[in-house]
Write a protein that holds these residues in place. Structure first.
Motif, PDB file in Angstrom:
ATOM      1  N   PHE A 352       0.775  -1.113  -0.199  1.00 13.98           N
ATOM      2  CA  PHE A 352       0.080   0.005  -0.039  1.00 13.98           C
ATOM      3  C   PHE A 352       0.951   1.435   0.087  1.00 13.98           C
ATOM      4  O   PHE A 352       0.678   2.270  -0.554  1.00 13.98           O
ATOM      5  N   SER A 353       2.046   1.260   0.876  1.00 10.49           N
ATOM      6  CA  SER A 353       2.770   2.305   0.951  1.00 10.49           C
ATOM      7  C   SER A 353       3.362   3.026  -0.452  1.00 10.49           C
ATOM      8  O   SER A 353       3.242   4.278  -0.998  1.00 10.49           O
ATOM      9  N   GLU A 354       3.913   1.754  -1.137  1.00 16.42           N
ATOM     10  CA  GLU A 354       4.600   1.993  -2.605  1.00 16.42           C
ATOM     11  C   GLU A 354       3.375   2.349  -3.677  1.00 16.42           C
ATOM     12  O   GLU A 354       3.656   3.150  -4.414  1.00 16.42           O
ATOM     13  N   GLY A 355       2.352   1.520  -3.378  1.00 14.59           N
ATOM     14  CA  GLY A 355       1.322   1.717  -4.620  1.00 14.59           C
ATOM     15  C   GLY A 355       0.649   2.889  -4.448  1.00 14.59           C
ATOM     16  O   GLY A 355       0.408   3.732  -5.394  1.00 14.59           O
ATOM     17  N   MET A 356       0.502   3.490  -3.218  1.00 14.73           N
ATOM     18  CA  MET A 356      -0.103   4.966  -2.841  1.00 14.73           C
ATOM     19  C   MET A 356       0.897   5.782  -3.295  1.00 14.73           C
ATOM     20  O   MET A 356       0.205   7.240  -3.765  1.00 14.73           O
ATOM     21  N   ARG A 357       2.012   5.707  -3.275  1.00 17.49           N
ATOM     22  CA  ARG A 357       3.099   6.849  -3.657  1.00 17.49           C
ATOM     23  C   ARG A 357       3.162   7.201  -5.007  1.00 17.49           C
ATOM     24  O   ARG A 357       2.963   8.283  -5.386  1.00 17.49           O
ATOM     25  N   VAL A 358       2.952   6.174  -5.742  1.00 20.67           N
ATOM     26  CA  VAL A 358       2.931   6.005  -7.291  1.00 20.67           C
ATOM     27  C   VAL A 358       1.617   7.015  -7.538  1.00 20.67           C
ATOM     28  O   VAL A 358       1.493   7.998  -8.366  1.00 20.67           O
ATOM     29  N   ILE A 359       0.352   6.682  -7.028  1.00 17.81           N
ATOM     30  CA  ILE A 359      -0.802   7.401  -7.445  1.00 17.81           C
ATOM     31  C   ILE A 359      -0.761   8.906  -6.858  1.00 17.81           C
ATOM     32  O   ILE A 359      -1.370   9.630  -7.695  1.00 17.81           O
ATOM     33  N   GLY A 360      -0.423   8.966  -5.697  1.00 22.62           N
ATOM     34  CA  GLY A 360      -0.367  10.326  -5.177  1.00 22.62           C
ATOM     35  C   GLY A 360       0.577  11.111  -5.899  1.00 22.62           C
ATOM     36  O   GLY A 360       0.101  12.250  -6.327  1.00 22.62           O
ATOM     37  N   TYR A 361       1.642  10.601  -6.368  1.00 19.27           N
ATOM     38  CA  TYR A 361       2.478  11.648  -6.992  1.00 19.27           C
ATOM     39  C   TYR A 361       1.947  11.855  -8.445  1.00 19.27           C
ATOM     40  O   TYR A 361       2.084  12.820  -8.950  1.00 19.27           O
ATOM     41  N   TRP A 362       1.420  10.849  -9.180  1.00 17.47           N
ATOM     42  CA  TRP A 362       0.830  10.999 -10.387  1.00 17.47           C
ATOM     43  C   TRP A 362      -0.227  12.064 -10.402  1.00 17.47           C
ATOM     44  O   TRP A 362      -0.291  12.889 -11.149  1.00 17.47           O
ATOM     45  N   THR A 363      -1.107  12.220  -9.367  1.00 16.57           N
ATOM     46  CA  THR A 363      -2.000  13.185  -9.273  1.00 16.57           C
ATOM     47  C   THR A 363      -1.439  14.386  -9.028  1.00 16.57           C
ATOM     48  O   THR A 363      -2.043  15.328  -9.735  1.00 16.57           O
ATOM     49  N   ALA A 364      -0.401  14.756  -8.351  1.00 15.48           N
ATOM     50  CA  ALA A 364       0.216  15.975  -8.145  1.00 15.48           C
ATOM     51  C   ALA A 364       0.718  16.371  -9.778  1.00 15.48           C
ATOM     52  O   ALA A 364       0.845  17.445 -10.137  1.00 15.48           O
ATOM     53  N   GLN A 365       1.441  15.258 -10.177  1.00 13.47           N
ATOM     54  CA  GLN A 365       1.954  15.576 -11.541  1.00 13.47           C
ATOM     55  C   GLN A 365       0.943  16.122 -12.739  1.00 13.47           C
ATOM     56  O   GLN A 365       1.295  16.817 -13.551  1.00 13.47           O
ATOM     57  N   LEU A 366      -0.347  15.630 -12.559  1.00 15.06           N
ATOM     58  CA  LEU A 366      -1.301  15.774 -13.330  1.00 15.06           C
ATOM     59  C   LEU A 366      -1.824  17.222 -13.129  1.00 15.06           C
ATOM     60  O   LEU A 366      -1.910  17.999 -14.043  1.00 15.06           O
ATOM     61  N   LEU A 367      -1.410  17.956 -12.034  1.00 13.17           N
ATOM     62  CA  LEU A 367      -1.710  19.474 -11.855  1.00 13.17           C
ATOM     63  C   LEU A 367      -0.637  20.140 -12.462  1.00 13.17           C
ATOM     64  O   LEU A 367      -0.713  21.162 -12.929  1.00 13.17           O
ATOM     65  N   ASP A 368       0.841  19.648 -12.376  1.00 14.64           N
ATOM     66  CA  ASP A 368       1.645  20.230 -13.217  1.00 14.64           C
ATOM     67  C   ASP A 368       1.635  20.227 -14.764  1.00 14.64           C
ATOM     68  O   ASP A 368       1.823  21.279 -15.306  1.00 14.64           O
ATOM     69  N   GLN A 369       0.841  19.318 -15.065  1.00 15.65           N
ATOM     70  CA  GLN A 369       0.470  19.247 -16.631  1.00 15.65           C
ATOM     71  C   GLN A 369      -0.683  19.864 -16.747  1.00 15.65           C
ATOM     72  O   GLN A 369      -1.057  19.957 -17.910  1.00 15.65           O
ATOM     73  N   GLN A 370      -1.169  20.494 -16.029  1.00 16.89           N
ATOM     74  CA  GLN A 370      -2.544  21.356 -16.217  1.00 16.89           C
ATOM     75  C   GLN A 370      -3.494  20.605 -16.379  1.00 16.89           C
ATOM     76  O   GLN A 370      -4.725  21.116 -17.009  1.00 16.89           O
ATOM     77  N   ASP A 371      -3.580  19.247 -16.124  1.00  7.30           N
ATOM     78  CA  ASP A 371      -4.891  18.343 -16.405  1.00  7.30           C
ATOM     79  C   ASP A 371      -5.616  18.442 -15.247  1.00  7.30           C
ATOM     80  O   ASP A 371      -5.775  17.399 -14.775  1.00  7.30           O
ATOM     81  N   GLU A 372      -6.391  19.482 -15.032  1.00  6.90           N
ATOM     82  CA  GLU A 372      -7.342  19.537 -14.000  1.00  6.90           C
ATOM     83  C   GLU A 372      -8.581  18.655 -13.906  1.00  6.90           C
ATOM     84  O   GLU A 372      -9.039  18.326 -12.873  1.00  6.90           O
ATOM     85  N   ALA A 373      -8.882  18.216 -15.043  1.00  4.12           N
ATOM     86  CA  ALA A 373     -10.082  17.361 -15.101  1.00  4.12           C
ATOM     87  C   ALA A 373      -9.677  15.839 -14.709  1.00  4.12           C
ATOM     88  O   ALA A 373     -10.510  15.524 -13.804  1.00  4.12           O
ATOM     89  N   LEU A 374      -8.599  15.337 -15.245  1.00  3.91           N
ATOM     90  CA  LEU A 374      -8.501  14.094 -14.430  1.00  3.91           C
ATOM     91  C   LEU A 374      -7.877  14.121 -12.976  1.00  3.91           C
ATOM     92  O   LEU A 374      -8.210  13.258 -12.387  1.00  3.91           O
ATOM     93  N   ALA A 375      -6.967  15.178 -12.862  1.00  6.59           N
ATOM     94  CA  ALA A 375      -6.476  15.478 -11.489  1.00  6.59           C
ATOM     95  C   ALA A 375      -7.951  15.533 -10.523  1.00  6.59           C
ATOM     96  O   ALA A 375      -8.107  14.814  -9.468  1.00  6.59           O
ATOM     97  N   GLY A 376      -8.912  16.279 -10.953  1.00  9.06           N
ATOM     98  CA  GLY A 376     -10.254  16.242 -10.195  1.00  9.06           C
ATOM     99  C   GLY A 376     -10.945  15.305 -10.037  1.00  9.06           C
ATOM    100  O   GLY A 376     -11.481  14.945  -9.046  1.00  9.06           O
ATOM    101  N   LEU A 377     -10.636  14.246 -11.035  1.00 11.29           N
ATOM    102  CA  LEU A 377     -11.336  12.692 -10.979  1.00 11.29           C
ATOM    103  C   LEU A 377     -10.649  12.018  -9.849  1.00 11.29           C
ATOM    104  O   LEU A 377     -11.077  11.181  -8.808  1.00 11.29           O
TER     105      LEU A 377
END
Length: 577
Positions: A352-377
């Motif tokens: 869970f810790s390593e899997g959550m790290r992947v998805i949590g960081y990916w969500t933050a990178q979506l904001l860097d990519q200005q993909d607010e729609a997918l980050a919002g999901l």
């Protein structure tokens, strides 16, 4: 004694290999000054600071707590000095614009630093937890005058913000809010009470900037009549006039006792409107969304801290006889981690810790990519799923310690207590589940969900060339089909309550599915082993991925059945005495 070790190697795997963040940075002028080597140095220094400065204050801060003296809050011993060191090192300014004195670093890097802060000292992290959200809110909605006056101090960390929403009668239901604001011709005067205000008063900074929801005299009823105001503790600091906002009391809490949770009274306090009248929720939600991502990192931080504590204890503690691992001689008593029941708990924590790290960081990178729609999901999923699992997993980790885990000395009971609040604030997890299903999936006819499923399908197609991953991608493919089949009846049901009955299980299903996506990609990258982490690291990745798909992802089948069961109405309970 356990000492936090920043999981730098895994963070680097996620950033460099899973996200390929350094390639993204080089392709965007905003981040071209950042490279992988610099990012590594930032993470290493943050890990050192959290381990050496913040973690040693965690247990003592919990025991001492905050105190209210003559209307002023005093934080636990060492907190003010730690905050000054935090500011001097420039950590508050990481992801803020250079226009306001920030470092303009990507949010994914800030997410990694935030994880470490919360793993080491959740209470301390609460003081800065909403700072970036406040920066976003003021920079997007406030007047140029307010921006010039307050943003540089907030970005530097010299001043700290609060978010003042909750009132005694208005918790999650902001439509019942009663705090009033009246114009005096130059500014507004706010009158009313707020409760559960994190950092509502503290001695870390010499000014506090309250962002307060209140109603103007002509406000319509409900949430459409709420405005947002900036209310400083000091009007003209330093040496200026004290504003009429006061801390009436401190809450005595289950956890995060080093964080000052205040009841505030506004007695004609001077404030300035942020954004348009009656449009305060729009501005506030920009702050709350950032706060929810921060809370998700709290969940991740607690899981990582629980994993490290339990693993360290299991390596040193010997109990009874257990089957030895391959290559080991029988020992009696055996190390605790030899026992299958304990090994399963430790693997669950790791998966869970390593899997959550992947998805949590990916969500933050979506904001860097200005993909607010997918980050919002993803935002309601990571907020609710991470915090729900962090409490469960902290409890599971405590079991590894046996009776010692129930004592303060070993720290895991504090982690369990501290983690519980994250399921409640910044929108309860039930509200997150409703938001995900009703607003993020059903309201747009599943468009963003289909985007997500397409991304997962693309990873499945890449995984099909690896026979070792056949069982993994097939299970994930079945879940993709199940998600598509579940959404259609929820969209077409005449029973308006059914989506609400299904929402929590749907969110849990989405969390498990996302971690499955994360682990499938991680396993494929480990098989290719093009990184520099070393063969043992990738072997452990494959073993943990195997554990996730065989032992943990099957919970998704149960969640599917529960969503399907939502077609049966719940009994009304008015007849219960």
């Amino acid at each position: 004694m356990w000492r936090y070790q920043a999981p730098l190697k895994d963070m680097q795997f996620v950033l460099k290999e899973w996200l390929q963040a350094d390639s993204f940075w080089q392709q965007h002028s905003q981040y071209q000054q950042l490279d992988a080597e610099t990012a590594d140095q930032i993470l290493e220094e943050a890990g050192r600071f959290c381990s050496e400065v913040l973690e040693p204050l965690n247990g003592s801060g919990d025991l001492e707590g905050c105190r209210l003296e003559q209307g002023e809050v005093k934080t636990p011993a060492g907190f003010p000095q730690a905050w000054q060191a935090f500011v001097d090192a420039g950590w508050p300014a990481m992801a803020c614009s250079e226009d306001w004195g920030g470092q303009q670093l990507p949010q994914v890097l800030q997410a990694a630093v935030t994880e470490m802060i919360y793993a080491c000292n959740h209470a301390f992290g609460m003081y800065s937890g909403i700072a970036h959200g406040a920066y976003e809110c003021i920079s997007r909605f406030a007047s140029a005058e307010l921006q010039d006056r307050y943003l540089p101090k907030l970005v530097s960390g010299e001043w700290l913000p609060t978010m003042c929403l909750t009132e005694p009668q208005a918790g999650s239901d902001l439509g019942q809010l009663r705090c009033k604001a009246e114009s005096d011709g130059k500014a507004h005067r706010l009158t009313g009470s707020k409760i559960f205000i994190s950092g509502g008063d503290q001695d870390l900074t010499d000014n506090i900037i309250h962002l307060v929801l209140a109603r103007l005299p002509d406000a319509p009823v409900g949430t459409r009549g709420i405005s947002l105001f900036l209310v400083p503790k000091w009007l003209d600091h330093p040496g200026g006039q004290r504003n009429a906002v006061y801390c009436d009391s401190l809450e005595k809490k289950m956890g995060i006792r080093g964080s000052a949770t205040c009841s505030l009274s506004f007695q004609g306090a001077t404030g300035w409107l942020i954004g348009e009248p009656h449009a305060g929720l729009q501005a506030m939600f920009s702050m709350m969304n950032a706060a929810r991502l921060s809370v998700a990192q709290q969940g991740l931080g607690h899981v990582e801290a629980s994993r490290q504590r339990a693993a360290a204890y299991a390596l040193e503690r010997t109990q009874m006889r257990a089957p030895p691992p391959p290559g080991e001689l029988l020992r009696d008593p055996a190390p605790l981690h030899w026992h299958p029941a304990m090994r399963r708990r430790l693997l669950e924590l790791r998966a869970f810790s390593e899997g959550m790290r992947v998805i949590g960081y990916w969500t933050a990178q979506l904001l860097d990519q200005q993909d607010e729609a997918l980050a919002g999901l993803l935002t309601p999923v990571v907020k609710a799923f991470f915090t729900d699992r962090s409490f469960r997993l902290a409890s599971s980790a405590l079991q590894v310690f046996g009776g010692y885990g129930y004592t303060h000395e070993y720290g895991i009971e504090q982690t369990l207590r501290d983690s519980r609040i994250a399921m409640i604030y910044e929108g309860t997890n039930e509200i997150q589940a409703n938001d995900l299903l009703l607003r993020k999936v059903l309201a747009d006819q599943g468009q963003q969900l289909q985007r997500l499923l397409a991304l997962v399908d693309a990873e499945i197609q890449q995984a099909t060339s690896h026979s070792e991953l056949d069982a993994y991608w097939r299970h994930l493919q079945q879940l993709t089909q199940a998600l598509q089949q579940l959404v259609e009846p929820l969209q077409k049901t005449p029973d308006a309550e059914r989506p609400l009955r299904a929402a929590d299980d749907f969110l849990q299903l989405m969390g498990l599915y996302l971690l499955g996506y994360g682990w499938l990609r991680s396993a494929r990258l480990a098989l290719q082993a093009k990184g520099s982490a070393g063969p043992v690291f990738y072997q452990h990745k494959l073993a943990t991925a195997d554990f996730y798909f065989r032992y943990l992802l099957p919970e998704a089948d149960y969640r599917i059945r529960m969503v399907e069961a939502s077609c049966y109405p719940l009994a009304h309970l008015s007849w219960i005495e």
